[in-house]
Design a protein around this motif. Structure first.
Motif, PDB file in Angstrom:
ATOM      1  N   PHE A 332      -7.507  -9.969  22.291  1.00 10.51           N
ATOM      2  CA  PHE A 332      -7.100 -10.003  23.727  1.00 10.51           C
ATOM      3  C   PHE A 332      -7.331  -8.668  24.374  1.00 10.51           C
ATOM      4  O   PHE A 332      -6.767  -7.704  23.960  1.00 10.51           O
ATOM      5  N   ILE A 333      -8.006  -8.679  25.582  1.00 10.32           N
ATOM      6  CA  ILE A 333      -8.061  -7.216  26.140  1.00 10.32           C
ATOM      7  C   ILE A 333      -7.793  -7.565  27.736  1.00 10.32           C
ATOM      8  O   ILE A 333      -8.187  -8.681  28.429  1.00 10.32           O
ATOM      9  N   ASP A 334      -6.954  -6.362  28.332  1.00  9.93           N
ATOM     10  CA  ASP A 334      -6.975  -6.427  29.707  1.00  9.93           C
ATOM     11  C   ASP A 334      -6.273  -5.123  30.054  1.00  9.93           C
ATOM     12  O   ASP A 334      -6.366  -4.437  29.363  1.00  9.93           O
ATOM     13  N   ASN A 335      -5.890  -5.074  31.344  1.00 10.21           N
ATOM     14  CA  ASN A 335      -5.536  -3.551  31.666  1.00 10.21           C
ATOM     15  C   ASN A 335      -4.267  -3.003  31.171  1.00 10.21           C
ATOM     16  O   ASN A 335      -3.988  -1.784  30.978  1.00 10.21           O
ATOM     17  N   SER A 336      -3.237  -3.963  30.633  1.00 11.53           N
ATOM     18  CA  SER A 336      -2.180  -3.840  30.170  1.00 11.53           C
ATOM     19  C   SER A 336      -1.713  -4.825  29.012  1.00 11.53           C
ATOM     20  O   SER A 336      -2.441  -5.602  28.824  1.00 11.53           O
ATOM     21  N   TYR A 337      -0.799  -4.189  28.060  1.00 13.80           N
ATOM     22  CA  TYR A 337      -0.067  -4.881  27.127  1.00 13.80           C
ATOM     23  C   TYR A 337       1.238  -4.553  27.003  1.00 13.80           C
ATOM     24  O   TYR A 337       1.821  -3.551  27.209  1.00 13.80           O
ATOM     25  N   LEU A 338       1.852  -5.563  26.548  1.00 13.05           N
ATOM     26  CA  LEU A 338       3.209  -5.507  25.774  1.00 13.05           C
ATOM     27  C   LEU A 338       3.307  -6.154  24.302  1.00 13.05           C
ATOM     28  O   LEU A 338       2.886  -7.224  24.157  1.00 13.05           O
ATOM     29  N   LEU A 339       3.723  -5.381  23.566  1.00 20.69           N
ATOM     30  CA  LEU A 339       3.886  -5.634  21.953  1.00 20.69           C
ATOM     31  C   LEU A 339       5.169  -5.487  21.382  1.00 20.69           C
ATOM     32  O   LEU A 339       5.731  -4.394  21.565  1.00 20.69           O
ATOM     33  N   LEU A 340       5.669  -6.485  20.700  1.00 23.05           N
ATOM     34  CA  LEU A 340       6.760  -6.276  19.922  1.00 23.05           C
ATOM     35  C   LEU A 340       6.620  -6.866  18.375  1.00 23.05           C
ATOM     36  O   LEU A 340       6.307  -7.803  18.240  1.00 23.05           O
ATOM     37  N   ASN A 341       6.910  -5.714  17.492  1.00 25.03           N
ATOM     38  CA  ASN A 341       6.507  -6.150  15.940  1.00 25.03           C
ATOM     39  C   ASN A 341       7.946  -6.042  15.384  1.00 25.03           C
ATOM     40  O   ASN A 341       8.670  -5.185  15.472  1.00 25.03           O
ATOM     41  N   LEU A 342       8.306  -7.079  14.625  1.00 25.60           N
ATOM     42  CA  LEU A 342       9.541  -6.998  13.889  1.00 25.60           C
ATOM     43  C   LEU A 342       9.172  -7.277  12.348  1.00 25.60           C
ATOM     44  O   LEU A 342       8.477  -8.312  12.160  1.00 25.60           O
ATOM     45  N   GLU A 343       9.635  -6.655  11.334  1.00 27.00           N
ATOM     46  CA  GLU A 343       9.551  -6.890   9.820  1.00 27.00           C
ATOM     47  C   GLU A 343      10.616  -6.440   9.333  1.00 27.00           C
ATOM     48  O   GLU A 343      10.961  -5.492   9.469  1.00 27.00           O
ATOM     49  N   GLU A 344      10.809  -7.105   7.964  1.00 27.63           N
ATOM     50  CA  GLU A 344      11.848  -6.767   7.002  1.00 27.63           C
ATOM     51  C   GLU A 344      11.436  -6.295   5.760  1.00 27.63           C
ATOM     52  O   GLU A 344      10.272  -7.158   5.243  1.00 27.63           O
ATOM     53  N   ARG A 345      11.391  -4.958   5.331  1.00 28.36           N
ATOM     54  CA  ARG A 345      10.629  -4.520   4.448  1.00 28.36           C
ATOM     55  C   ARG A 345      11.779  -4.534   2.925  1.00 28.36           C
ATOM     56  O   ARG A 345      12.700  -4.037   3.236  1.00 28.36           O
ATOM     57  N   ILE A 346      11.346  -5.415   2.200  1.00 24.96           N
ATOM     58  CA  ILE A 346      12.299  -5.761   1.082  1.00 24.96           C
ATOM     59  C   ILE A 346      11.975  -5.277  -0.365  1.00 24.96           C
ATOM     60  O   ILE A 346      10.715  -5.814  -0.583  1.00 24.96           O
ATOM     61  N   ARG A 347      12.381  -4.376  -0.830  1.00 23.12           N
ATOM     62  CA  ARG A 347      11.926  -3.821  -2.179  1.00 23.12           C
ATOM     63  C   ARG A 347      12.331  -4.908  -3.160  1.00 23.12           C
ATOM     64  O   ARG A 347      13.629  -5.073  -3.535  1.00 23.12           O
ATOM     65  N   TRP A 351       9.192   0.165 -10.156  1.00 26.22           N
ATOM     66  CA  TRP A 351       8.295  -0.309 -11.280  1.00 26.22           C
ATOM     67  C   TRP A 351       7.597   1.212 -11.903  1.00 26.22           C
ATOM     68  O   TRP A 351       6.768   1.564 -11.041  1.00 26.22           O
ATOM     69  N   ARG A 352       7.794   1.514 -13.139  1.00 26.19           N
ATOM     70  CA  ARG A 352       7.024   2.553 -13.380  1.00 26.19           C
ATOM     71  C   ARG A 352       6.242   2.107 -14.851  1.00 26.19           C
ATOM     72  O   ARG A 352       6.718   1.414 -15.766  1.00 26.19           O
ATOM     73  N   LEU A 353       4.730   2.237 -14.389  1.00 31.80           N
ATOM     74  CA  LEU A 353       3.860   1.690 -15.588  1.00 31.80           C
ATOM     75  C   LEU A 353       2.842   2.861 -15.732  1.00 31.80           C
ATOM     76  O   LEU A 353       2.286   3.370 -14.687  1.00 31.80           O
ATOM     77  N   PHE A 354       2.754   3.110 -16.804  1.00 30.34           N
ATOM     78  CA  PHE A 354       1.694   4.363 -17.248  1.00 30.34           C
ATOM     79  C   PHE A 354       2.037   5.597 -16.175  1.00 30.34           C
ATOM     80  O   PHE A 354       1.212   6.188 -15.882  1.00 30.34           O
ATOM     81  N   ASN A 355       3.588   5.561 -16.679  1.00 32.77           N
ATOM     82  CA  ASN A 355       4.179   6.794 -15.506  1.00 32.77           C
ATOM     83  C   ASN A 355       3.831   6.813 -14.274  1.00 32.77           C
ATOM     84  O   ASN A 355       3.982   7.812 -13.677  1.00 32.77           O
ATOM     85  N   VAL A 356       3.638   5.860 -13.665  1.00 31.33           N
ATOM     86  CA  VAL A 356       3.345   5.830 -12.353  1.00 31.33           C
ATOM     87  C   VAL A 356       4.492   4.864 -11.563  1.00 31.33           C
ATOM     88  O   VAL A 356       4.754   3.656 -11.704  1.00 31.33           O
ATOM     89  N   LEU A 357       5.530   5.716 -10.720  1.00 28.10           N
ATOM     90  CA  LEU A 357       6.500   4.827 -10.251  1.00 28.10           C
ATOM     91  C   LEU A 357       6.122   4.625  -8.896  1.00 28.10           C
ATOM     92  O   LEU A 357       5.695   5.007  -7.769  1.00 28.10           O
ATOM     93  N   SER A 358       6.338   3.035  -8.830  1.00 26.96           N
ATOM     94  CA  SER A 358       5.848   2.408  -7.687  1.00 26.96           C
ATOM     95  C   SER A 358       6.879   1.293  -7.169  1.00 26.96           C
ATOM     96  O   SER A 358       7.533   0.779  -7.814  1.00 26.96           O
ATOM     97  N   ASP A 359       7.225   1.350  -5.677  1.00 28.33           N
ATOM     98  CA  ASP A 359       7.877   0.078  -5.265  1.00 28.33           C
ATOM     99  C   ASP A 359       6.956  -0.942  -4.888  1.00 28.33           C
ATOM    100  O   ASP A 359       6.163  -0.800  -3.903  1.00 28.33           O
ATOM    101  N   TRP A 360       7.550  -2.101  -5.115  1.00 29.87           N
ATOM    102  CA  TRP A 360       6.770  -3.295  -4.555  1.00 29.87           C
ATOM    103  C   TRP A 360       7.455  -4.054  -3.397  1.00 29.87           C
ATOM    104  O   TRP A 360       8.829  -4.314  -3.766  1.00 29.87           O
ATOM    105  N   GLU A 361       7.137  -4.209  -2.608  1.00 29.89           N
ATOM    106  CA  GLU A 361       7.901  -4.807  -1.209  1.00 29.89           C
ATOM    107  C   GLU A 361       7.303  -6.083  -0.692  1.00 29.89           C
ATOM    108  O   GLU A 361       6.151  -6.479  -0.939  1.00 29.89           O
ATOM    109  N   LEU A 362       8.117  -7.036  -0.160  1.00 29.56           N
ATOM    110  CA  LEU A 362       7.832  -8.214   0.431  1.00 29.56           C
ATOM    111  C   LEU A 362       8.294  -7.809   1.829  1.00 29.56           C
ATOM    112  O   LEU A 362       9.187  -7.270   2.060  1.00 29.56           O
ATOM    113  N   ALA A 363       7.334  -8.270   2.784  1.00 33.76           N
ATOM    114  CA  ALA A 363       7.671  -8.049   4.366  1.00 33.76           C
ATOM    115  C   ALA A 363       7.473  -9.272   5.077  1.00 33.76           C
ATOM    116  O   ALA A 363       6.341  -9.221   5.772  1.00 33.76           O
ATOM    117  N   PRO A 364       8.209  -9.967   5.450  1.00 37.68           N
ATOM    118  CA  PRO A 364       8.170 -10.989   6.469  1.00 37.68           C
ATOM    119  C   PRO A 364       8.064 -10.452   7.721  1.00 37.68           C
ATOM    120  O   PRO A 364       9.102  -9.545   7.896  1.00 37.68           O
TER     121      PRO A 364
END
Length: 422
Positions: A332-347, A351-364
């Motif tokens: 979509f292209i034009d002179n103006s835009y309005l945008l709303l983004n909403l998301e819930e980042r759920i940890r 998880w620590r594997l091979f000494n790498v600490l990582s957070d695994w998230e789900l985000a609807p």
């Protein structure tokens, strides 16, 4: 709006494949620092460097590019504080429109305030990208920020449907967006949470034959009179932005808010193809609860381009992995835009594997946006709504792998990349 069964299956498959790859393929080695010269390592590394290798599949399906399959190996180098300070990721992909693409991505974090990134990609058909980015949040002193980017790329999947939110799918055209240029900005902190940013941007854009068979070339349906810049254009623009931020982190925020307003002016007298101005505003909000296991994130943004002769790619655009994630880039292209983004980042878990600490998230998430000729012409009936779900792996303090599956009125889109969408 409900998500089609195919999209749900794609998302589940991606999570399973990524998880299995991490379990079965990751390994850790200690490598002498002398074998990893600068910029792979620096003085923040020990003499023996921990290197974690993670092979991963590449699975993506976006409206513009189509299906992409491939594989990569991520090499994570840890400094003396056991933080990932260097990421190298060679990759090879196959896409029926572009053939085989070889990619080398590198991200370097010599200090918490300084980073630079390089992306080198070359396809056997049309597509290529050579990009270098640099950022220093304490340039000269803690009062100054410095950011810069140099880029040369060709994207043979670009689309144009016409202007306005009512641009129809049957008007779809294809072209190659070929760009060469760069930008730089300097930020000055007037006080703790407020800064001014001064930027300069220059690029040359050529519009060439696209890579997607069966879709008309852009000039087959549109003319230079109706679409400024359709035969290529040059931009030389200056920008000033004001930013107020209470975010707890610049790279991985979990709480606080940020407001940004900016004005950019393009001058024919300084080499641009047209005179026009761009006014932008953005507000982002992060609200954590349950010890940051849940983070509600919202972004509200708007843009207004003033000047009828502004090239079409310099106007306000929506679609792609950072705006309306159920649609391809430039939908979509034009002179103006309005945008709303909403998301819930759920940890989901840490998880620590091979000494790498990582957070695994789900985000609807839900994305709502519209383009229009002027912000005063915004109509509730013109807004597009897409829903989706994201899967993220976060390796603190600076690495994020992302898969977002969005569904709009024209079907599903799957985007794979690094970093949060906003």
């Amino acid at each position: 709006m409900t998500m089609p069964d195919n999209s749900i299956k794609i998302g589940r498959c991606l999570v399973v494949v990524l998880s299995l790859s991490f379990f079965l393929g990751a390994c850790t080695n200690m490598v002498p620092r002398k074998n990893l010269p600068y910029p792979l390592t620096n003085d923040t590394f020990d003499d023996q460097v921990k290197m974690v290798t993670i092979p991963l599949p590449v699975i993506a399906s976006s409206p513009n590019e189509g299906v992409t399959l491939g594989a990569l190996s991520a090499f994570l180098l840890h400094n003396s504080q056991d933080e990932v300070s260097t990421l190298m990721a060679p990759q090879i992909n196959y896409n029926k429109n572009f053939g085989v693409t070889t990619i080398l991505y590198g991200a370097f974090y010599p200090t918490p305030e300084r980073q630079w990134r390089v992306n080198l990609a070359k396809a056997t058909k049309i597509n290529q990208e050579y990009r270098f980015r640099y950022s220093d949040r304490e340039f000269l002193s803690d009062k100054f920020d410095l950011e810069g980017e140099a880029v040369a790329y060709t994207d043979g999947s670009a689309r144009f449907f016409g202007f306005q939110s009512t641009a129809k799918k049957e008007n779809e055209t294809n072209y190659s967006d070929q760009e060469l240029g760069g930008e730089a900005s300097v930020g000055y902190r007037l006080f703790d949470k407020f800064k001014l940013i001064f930027g300069e941007r220059a690029k040359k854009v050529d519009i060439k034959q696209g890579a997607i068979k069966g879709i008309p070339f852009i000039t087959d349906k549109f003319t230079a009179e109706s679409v400024p810049g359709i035969n290529g254009f040059v931009v030389h623009a200056q920008k000033i932005s004001a930013v107020y931020s209470t975010l707890d982190s610049d790279s991985l925020p979990t709480s606080g808010w940020q407001a940004r307003a900016s004005v950019e002016t393009s001058w024919q007298a300084l080499g641009s193809s047209a005179d026009y101005q761009v006014y932008e505003a953005e507000f982002k909000y992060f609200y954590p609860f349950a010890d940051a296991h849940y983070i509600t994130v919202a972004r509200l943004a708007g843009s207004q381009v003033s000047g009828d002769s502004a090239p079409f790619l310099e106007k306000s655009t929506l679609g792609g992995e950072t705006t309306l994630r159920g649609y391809g880039r430039y939908r979509f292209i034009d002179n103006s835009y309005l945008l709303l983004n909403l998301e819930e980042r759920i940890r989901l878990f840490r998880w620590r594997l091979f000494n790498v600490l990582s957070d695994w998230e789900l985000a609807p998430f839900v994305d709502i946006g519209s383009v229009m000729s002027s912000l005063s012409n915004a109509s509730p009936n013109s807004f597009q709504i897409n829903v989706g779900i994201g899967f993220r792996a976060v390796v603190r303090p600076n690495i994020i792998g992302r898969v977002d599956v969005g569904v709009g009125n024209e079907g599903p889109a799957v985007f794979v990349g690094l970093g949060y969408p906003f």
